[in-house]
Design an enzyme around this catalytic site. Structure first.
Site, PDB file in Angstrom:
ATOM      1  N   GLN A  50       0.671  -1.096  -0.161  1.00  0.00           N
ATOM      2  CA  GLN A  50      -0.006  -0.101   0.080  1.00  0.00           C
ATOM      3  C   GLN A  50       0.842   1.183   0.186  1.00  0.00           C
ATOM      4  O   GLN A  50       0.662   2.322  -0.870  1.00  0.00           O
ATOM      5  CB  GLN A  50      -0.822   0.007   1.444  1.00  0.00           C
ATOM      6  N   GLU A 127       6.423   7.609   6.505  1.00  0.00           N
ATOM      7  CA  GLU A 127       6.093   6.443   7.238  1.00  0.00           C
ATOM      8  C   GLU A 127       6.958   6.261   8.441  1.00  0.00           C
ATOM      9  O   GLU A 127       8.026   7.134   8.362  1.00  0.00           O
ATOM     10  CB  GLU A 127       6.204   5.205   6.249  1.00  0.00           C
ATOM     11  N   ARG A 395      13.728  -3.456   8.793  1.00  0.00           N
ATOM     12  CA  ARG A 395      13.278  -2.805   7.662  1.00  0.00           C
ATOM     13  C   ARG A 395      12.738  -1.304   7.835  1.00  0.00           C
ATOM     14  O   ARG A 395      11.772  -1.495   8.584  1.00  0.00           O
ATOM     15  CB  ARG A 395      12.443  -3.684   6.684  1.00  0.00           C
TER      16      ARG A 395
HETATM   17  C1  SIN Z   1       2.588  -0.094   4.636  1.00  0.00           C
HETATM   18  O1  SIN Z   1       1.899   0.673   3.722  1.00  0.00           O
HETATM   19  O2  SIN Z   1       2.553   0.421   5.915  1.00  0.00           O
HETATM   20  C2  SIN Z   1       3.487  -0.968   4.440  1.00  0.00           C
HETATM   21  C3  SIN Z   1       4.583  -0.436   3.753  1.00  0.00           C
HETATM   22  C4  SIN Z   1       5.967  -1.292   3.804  1.00  0.00           C
HETATM   23  O3  SIN Z   1       5.835  -2.341   4.541  1.00  0.00           O
HETATM   24  O4  SIN Z   1       6.966  -0.898   3.365  1.00  0.00           O
END
Ligand code: SIN
Length: 554
Positions: A50, A127, A395
């Site tokens: 995503q 993120e 990661r």
């Molecule tokens: C996410 O959209 O949270 C997953 C992204 C990822 O696992 O790198």
């Protein structure tokens, strides 16, 4: 006896996620390519990605900053040279995607307010663990867009053959044919799921892009195909395997009995979503108690904090609060997630979204170098199946699609330019598959029982928080189950379910062995009996199948 047939291809690509498809498109400039994929080609882990692809795009971002974030998340186990080189190659590989026709979301498509001239610039997400906005995305279905476009290109390329519904059984290596000289990969045996015929695919270069192993755990964000086939096959072919103890749990999968661990992207927290826990009638943030980055801390820390809160309070889930955004914004920025939650009666703009962690990404894998080359000649490993040193002990979010792209490019360039693709044996010397005296099984229950048992004890004993006792229990269990499966494997005619179970069990054992071997808590491997060294650089774990002086199938 299972019937067999044989074929030769210059490049054999096992797997059809981003790494496999990108490698196939690049390799097609150099020769005939065969992609083997065990279901429909679009059914792969990439399809469900995503968040997006981390890449330094903005002028006020820098490679150094991306490298720093990656090293920080990786908890002292990343290989800094690999991190730097993959991060620096990002922009060129993103250009490949744009040239192939990928659409990344622009600011004008989602922003509630725009500065002048901003509409056409990329909308960059943020993120966990990233200090900057640097995630390129296609709405919240980035993986779907990648697979759609690259697969269309592969299908249109006359030099690429896609064998769908074909499951690789084993790599063929010179170890299986003769014991002298360097171990070299000669191709793979694959089974056609429909006809049950077994094909011997001989190849000058084999690129393993078989993805992850999330199905080894009871709860996972991964699709059913993620059974660790690539790592298990590479191990059986005597390739070196590394760091399998580092299995990443995504902190936020939708908590609903029918949602099958549907992912709520970390990008939702990147847009200000806050994790909360119920206290009486209130819902209160808790991540600040665990890390200064709060809900956007690196994933290992967030998943562990949630696990701790759930165990401490006995509650079944925590909540993601993103109600500060309008429904219009949420629908534009996260159309798929918003719709999916709505299907389950949750309006993210007005309701709290219940979430729990689930197994998500295997940071360990087949040890590969800066070109994707493994310790077996003519065998490359790229994408989630590989362990390049980028991810270390944890990661950084959205680094994996970047790695898949960069390593696909490098592996093909290396194979075409530097590798000797002449096989050390003639094609005729490569034996066909033999099923010996095997007969049809009348005990299918062994497969489903062991499948369930492995996934359950891996979740209970080898999950987010481990202890020496739990790991030892898991080791005892897996030893027995593996023995049972091996006997079953050689006695009965193989089926796709049996192949997957054998791989799953083998990967489970590798995770347990690596976890037992690590005498510290580090990154994703948290053992409550062992200390976390502060600031110290760690050492990778290495696994290699012991050499046995036997010739395969005798
Ligand atoms: C996410 O959209 O949270 C997953 C992204 C990822 O696992 O790198």
């Amino acid at each position: 006896m299972q019937a067999s047939e044989r074929a030769f291809t210059n490049y054999l690509v096992i797997g059809s996620g981003l790494a496999g498809l990108a490698a196939a498109l690049k390799a097609a400039s150099h020769g005939a390519v065969t992609i083997v994929t065990k279901r429909q080609a679009a059914e792969c882990n990439t399809q469900y990605a995503q968040g997006g692809i981390a890449c330094v795009i903005r002028d006020d971002d820098s490679f150094e900053s991306h490298v720093r974030d990656t090293l920080e998340a990786g908890a002292g186990l990343c290989h800094p040279d690999i991190v730097r080189s993959i991060v620096s190659d990002g922009p060129a590989r993103i250009q490949d995607l744009l040239d192939w026709g990928i659409h990344f979301t622009r600011r004008g498509e989602v922003a509630e307010r725009l500065e002048a001239g901003e509409a056409e610039s990329f909308d960059l997400g943020r993120e966990g663990g990233h200090s900057e906005r640097r995630i390129l995305h296609s709405g919240d279905i980035t993986g779907n867009e990648l697979v759609r476009v690259l697969l269309e290109r592969c299908r249109a390329n006359p030099r690429i053959t896609i064998l769908e519904n074909h499951l690789a059984i084993d790599l063929i290596s010179t170890r299986h044919v003769q014991w002298q000289g360097e171990n070299c990969c000669l191709g793979a045996y694959v089974i056609d799921r429909d006809s049950r015929r077994i094909k011997t695919l001989v190849s000058g270069c084999t690129i393993l892009a078989a993805g992850g192993a999330g199905k080894v755990y009871l709860y996972t964000s991964n699709p059913d195909v993620a059974t660790g086939d690539g790592v298990a096959m590479a191990y059986r072919a005597y390739a070196e395997i590394s760091n399998m103890e580092f299995f990443q749990f995504h902190p936020t999968c939708l908590y609903h009995p029918n949602a099958k661990s549907f992912l709520i992207s970390e990008a939702v927290r990147g847009e200000g979503g806050v994790l909360k826990i119920r206290r009486g009638r209130d819902y209160v943030p808790f991540m600040e108690d665990y890390h200064e980055m709060g809900s956007l801390a690196p994933r290992d820390i967030v998943a562990r904090a949630i696990d701790n809160e759930l165990k401490r309070t006995g509650q079944p889930c925590v909540y993601l609060d993103v109600r500060h955004h309008s429904e219009t914004f949420l629908r534009r920025r996260f159309p798929n997630i918003f719709e999916k939650c709505l299907e389950f009666g949750i309006n993210m703009a007005s309701d709290l979204t219940p979430v729990v962690p689930a197994a998500h990404y295997c940071c360990g894998g087949v040890r590969s170098d800066t070109n994707g080359a493994t310790t077996v000649r003519n065998l490359y490993a790229i994408g989630e199946v590989a362990c390049t040193g980028l991810h270390g002990a944890n990661r950084l979010a959205s680094n994996s699609l970047l790695e898949a792209l960069v390593m696909a490019h490098r592996a093909v360039a290396h194979a075409a330019r530097d590798a000797d693709q002449n096989l050390p044996v003639s094609h005729e010397q490569v034996p066909d598959w033999s099923s010996g005296d095997a007969v049809d099984s009348d005990e299918q229950i062994v497969i489903s029982h062991n499948w369930d048992e492995i996934r359950r004890f891996m979740w209970d004993y080898v999950g987010i928080v481990r202890t020496n006792k739990r790991l030892q229990r898991a080791k005892n269990r897996i030893r027995m189950i593996r023995k049972e499966i091996e006997t079953y494997y050689w006695d009965f005619i193989i089926t796709p379910d049996l192949i997957e179970l054998r791989n799953l069990a083998s990967v489970a054992e590798m995770i347990i062995d690596c976890a037992l071997g690590r005498q510290e808590s580090r990154g994703l491997h948290y053992n409550a009996d062992l200390p976390t060294p502060v600031g110290a650089r760690g050492k990778d774990t290495h696994l290699r199948r012991p050499a046995k002086a036997v010739i395969w199938h005798e």
